[in-house]
Design a protein around this motif. Structure first.
Motif, PDB file in Angstrom:
ATOM      1  N   ALA A 122       1.022  -0.789   0.249  1.00  0.00           N
ATOM      2  CA  ALA A 122       0.012  -0.473  -0.152  1.00  0.00           C
ATOM      3  C   ALA A 122       0.663   1.138   0.277  1.00  0.00           C
ATOM      4  O   ALA A 122       1.969   1.534   0.408  1.00  0.00           O
ATOM      5  CB  ALA A 122      -0.763  -0.447   1.131  1.00  0.00           C
ATOM      6  N   ALA A 123       0.370   2.280  -1.114  1.00  0.00           N
ATOM      7  CA  ALA A 123       1.137   3.416  -0.396  1.00  0.00           C
ATOM      8  C   ALA A 123       0.917   3.957   0.916  1.00  0.00           C
ATOM      9  O   ALA A 123       2.095   4.685   0.931  1.00  0.00           O
ATOM     10  CB  ALA A 123       0.093   3.800  -1.977  1.00  0.00           C
ATOM     11  N   VAL A 152       2.684  -0.832  -6.821  1.00  0.00           N
ATOM     12  CA  VAL A 152       2.144  -2.091  -7.886  1.00  0.00           C
ATOM     13  C   VAL A 152       4.725  -1.760  -8.281  1.00  0.00           C
ATOM     14  O   VAL A 152       4.616  -3.456  -8.260  1.00  0.00           O
ATOM     15  CB  VAL A 152       2.008  -1.695  -9.344  1.00  0.00           C
ATOM     16  CG1 VAL A 152       2.147  -2.781 -10.577  1.00  0.00           C
ATOM     17  CG2 VAL A 152       0.263  -1.227  -9.288  1.00  0.00           C
ATOM     18  N   ARG A 153       5.284  -1.240  -8.210  1.00  0.00           N
ATOM     19  CA  ARG A 153       6.538  -1.432  -8.307  1.00  0.00           C
ATOM     20  C   ARG A 153       7.057  -2.135  -7.168  1.00  0.00           C
ATOM     21  O   ARG A 153       7.150  -3.154  -6.946  1.00  0.00           O
ATOM     22  CB  ARG A 153       6.947  -0.563  -8.587  1.00  0.00           C
ATOM     23  CG  ARG A 153       6.429   0.514 -10.048  1.00  0.00           C
ATOM     24  CD  ARG A 153       7.740   2.332 -10.008  1.00  0.00           C
ATOM     25  NE  ARG A 153       7.199   2.999 -11.044  1.00  0.00           N
ATOM     26  CZ  ARG A 153       6.222   4.057 -10.573  1.00  0.00           C
ATOM     27  NH1 ARG A 153       6.518   3.858  -9.455  1.00  0.00           N
ATOM     28  NH2 ARG A 153       6.183   4.612 -11.517  1.00  0.00           N
ATOM     29  N   VAL A 196      -0.089 -11.584 -13.307  1.00  0.00           N
ATOM     30  CA  VAL A 196      -1.138 -10.736 -13.223  1.00  0.00           C
ATOM     31  C   VAL A 196      -1.016  -9.774 -10.842  1.00  0.00           C
ATOM     32  O   VAL A 196      -0.212 -10.317 -10.418  1.00  0.00           O
ATOM     33  CB  VAL A 196      -2.494 -11.698 -12.562  1.00  0.00           C
ATOM     34  CG1 VAL A 196      -3.814 -10.656 -12.236  1.00  0.00           C
ATOM     35  CG2 VAL A 196      -2.460 -11.946 -14.010  1.00  0.00           C
ATOM     36  N   VAL A 197      -1.314  -8.514 -11.214  1.00  0.00           N
ATOM     37  CA  VAL A 197      -1.245  -7.764  -9.710  1.00  0.00           C
ATOM     38  C   VAL A 197      -2.686  -6.842  -9.620  1.00  0.00           C
ATOM     39  O   VAL A 197      -3.494  -6.706 -11.032  1.00  0.00           O
ATOM     40  CB  VAL A 197      -0.263  -6.556 -10.051  1.00  0.00           C
ATOM     41  CG1 VAL A 197      -0.303  -5.558  -8.432  1.00  0.00           C
ATOM     42  CG2 VAL A 197       1.246  -6.487 -10.555  1.00  0.00           C
ATOM     43  N   LEU A 198      -3.048  -7.698  -8.514  1.00  0.00           N
ATOM     44  CA  LEU A 198      -4.463  -6.989  -8.249  1.00  0.00           C
ATOM     45  C   LEU A 198      -4.154  -5.354  -7.929  1.00  0.00           C
ATOM     46  O   LEU A 198      -3.358  -5.621  -7.218  1.00  0.00           O
ATOM     47  CB  LEU A 198      -5.257  -8.628  -7.025  1.00  0.00           C
ATOM     48  CG  LEU A 198      -5.395  -9.483  -7.859  1.00  0.00           C
ATOM     49  CD1 LEU A 198      -5.691 -11.344  -6.942  1.00  0.00           C
ATOM     50  CD2 LEU A 198      -6.196 -10.472  -8.841  1.00  0.00           C
ATOM     51  N   VAL A 199      -5.368  -4.762  -7.862  1.00  0.00           N
ATOM     52  CA  VAL A 199      -5.211  -3.542  -7.738  1.00  0.00           C
ATOM     53  C   VAL A 199      -6.526  -3.567  -7.263  1.00  0.00           C
ATOM     54  O   VAL A 199      -7.810  -3.689  -7.401  1.00  0.00           O
ATOM     55  CB  VAL A 199      -4.988  -2.770  -8.766  1.00  0.00           C
ATOM     56  CG1 VAL A 199      -3.332  -3.364  -9.037  1.00  0.00           C
ATOM     57  CG2 VAL A 199      -5.727  -2.593 -10.071  1.00  0.00           C
ATOM     58  N   ASP A 200      -6.891  -1.825  -6.408  1.00  0.00           N
ATOM     59  CA  ASP A 200      -7.528  -1.644  -5.837  1.00  0.00           C
ATOM     60  C   ASP A 200      -7.509  -0.631  -4.669  1.00  0.00           C
ATOM     61  O   ASP A 200      -6.303   0.192  -5.198  1.00  0.00           O
ATOM     62  CB  ASP A 200      -8.738  -2.842  -4.599  1.00  0.00           C
ATOM     63  CG  ASP A 200      -9.914  -2.553  -4.276  1.00  0.00           C
ATOM     64  OD1 ASP A 200     -10.432  -1.917  -5.377  1.00  0.00           O
ATOM     65  OD2 ASP A 200     -10.835  -3.234  -3.662  1.00  0.00           O
ATOM     66  N   ASP A 201      -8.486   0.430  -4.569  1.00  0.00           N
ATOM     67  CA  ASP A 201      -8.443   1.923  -3.868  1.00  0.00           C
ATOM     68  C   ASP A 201      -7.944   1.601  -2.069  1.00  0.00           C
ATOM     69  O   ASP A 201      -7.125   2.223  -2.277  1.00  0.00           O
ATOM     70  CB  ASP A 201      -9.359   2.802  -4.007  1.00  0.00           C
ATOM     71  CG  ASP A 201     -10.355   2.432  -3.782  1.00  0.00           C
ATOM     72  OD1 ASP A 201     -10.677   1.234  -3.458  1.00  0.00           O
ATOM     73  OD2 ASP A 201     -11.914   2.930  -4.019  1.00  0.00           O
ATOM     74  N   CYS A 261       1.065 -10.549  -7.167  1.00  0.00           N
ATOM     75  CA  CYS A 261       0.803  -9.794  -5.610  1.00  0.00           C
ATOM     76  C   CYS A 261      -0.731  -8.723  -6.356  1.00  0.00           C
ATOM     77  O   CYS A 261      -0.936  -8.902  -7.197  1.00  0.00           O
ATOM     78  CB  CYS A 261       2.007  -9.136  -5.602  1.00  0.00           C
ATOM     79  SG  CYS A 261       2.197  -7.608  -6.732  1.00  0.00           S
ATOM     80  N   ALA A 262      -0.601  -8.065  -4.900  1.00  0.00           N
ATOM     81  CA  ALA A 262      -1.379  -7.243  -5.138  1.00  0.00           C
ATOM     82  C   ALA A 262      -0.534  -5.638  -4.114  1.00  0.00           C
ATOM     83  O   ALA A 262       0.078  -5.068  -3.508  1.00  0.00           O
ATOM     84  CB  ALA A 262      -2.928  -7.555  -4.265  1.00  0.00           C
TER      85      ALA A 262
END
Length: 292
Positions: free
Chosen positions: A57-58, A92-93, A211-216, A276-277
């Motif tokens: 997470a950022a 993501v990076r 695949v990288v799963l992403v969400d807010d 990863c996510a």
């Protein structure tokens, strides 16, 4: 639902900072620093749902970051997609770097292959950002899909910095789910169990890269866990059959022993795999430097 004139107004009229309300700033420098001023970190909810990939997470979901995410999601402040996407790209990076260095913890169905330090995407191709979908009713009410919009911005950021990336929005809700806001971690898992699926033909798209799963936002991790299950259940069996077929053609197995064992299945890793996510923000309790 938003009209085109509202989107245009967002672009041309002076705005207030979504984090603190300062005038004439979509996101002021102080609030922007709260969003992406520090390195993305590994996050893990407690309790951790089964099948949850490694998540980065950022920022923590609090104060200005919380206000910015809510303004984008619920109030349609679409100009926030760019800074939120930049923060997501950083997460993501971080996730990809962690995976490449061998820090990836096995996700559902990978047999531990990633934990042995393999670099993701040996099959080549772009990094595939797969957003966790909102329900159709929520999308209609908001006038947009927040996670999808942020994912598109993040993919652009990644490409601009030299990482091939694209968004593959292949997940959808297969059934109605209850509002998650008032549910605990166990209730959220039960609410989402089996709720997502990959659209017809989506498994082929998912096999073009890691695949990288992403969400807010991640709170309990239930949505990301269910997304990982849906992707894996759609892609992994076909991938395994393909890999085993190639291996069988090159080195036929002994007659009377047609079943492939677990060690061989564990070697199936690469394009189409959830490595990863990543999320823009996670609950403050989920942040940690490292846990053994």
């Amino acid at each position: 639902m938003r009209g085109w004139w509202q989107d245009l107004a967002d672009l041309v009229l002076p705005a207030e900072c979504a984090g603190c309300g300062r005038p004439r700033a979509v996101l002021c420098p102080e609030c922007r620093a709260a969003l992406d001023g520090s390195a993305p970190r590994r996050v893990r909810p407690v309790p951790e749902p089964p099948g949850l990939p490694v998540v980065h997470a950022a920022a923590a979901y609090a104060d200005a970051v919380r206000a910015a995410l809510l303004a984008h999601k619920e109030r349609g402040a679409l100009t926030l997609a760019a800074p939120l996407g930049a923060a997501l790209a950083g997460a993501v990076r971080a996730g990809l770097n962690n995976t490449a260095s061998g820090g990836y913890s096995a996700g559902p169905g990978d047999g531990g292959a990633a934990s042995r330090g393999r670099r993701p995407g040996r099959g080549g191709g772009s990094v595939l950002l797969v957003p966790v979908p909102s329900g159709r009713g929520a999308v209609r009410a908001r006038g947009h899909d927040p996670a999808l919009r942020i994912a598109l911005a993040a993919a652009g950021q990644l490409r601009g910095s030299g990482t091939p990336a694209r968004v593959v929005a292949v997940l959808r809700q297969r059934r109605a789910v209850a509002d998650q806001s008032g549910l605990g971690s166990r209730q959220r898992l039960e609410n989402l169990a089996g709720a997502l699926e990959v659209v017809a033909g989506g498994d082929r798209l998912l096999r073009d890269g890691p695949v990288v799963l992403v969400d807010d936002l991640m709170t309990t991790g239930a949505s990301l866990s269910e997304a990982a299950r849906a992707v894996t259940s759609a892609v992994y069996p076909a991938r395994a059959r393909e890999e085993m077929g190639e291996r069988n053609a090159a080195s036929p197995r002994k007659e009377g022993n047609p079943v492939y064992e677990a060690p061989e299945l564990a070697d199936v890793y690469g394009a189409g795999h959830v490595v990863c996510a990543a999320v823009v923000a996670a609950s403050p309790e989920a942040f940690e430097l490292r846990r053994n």
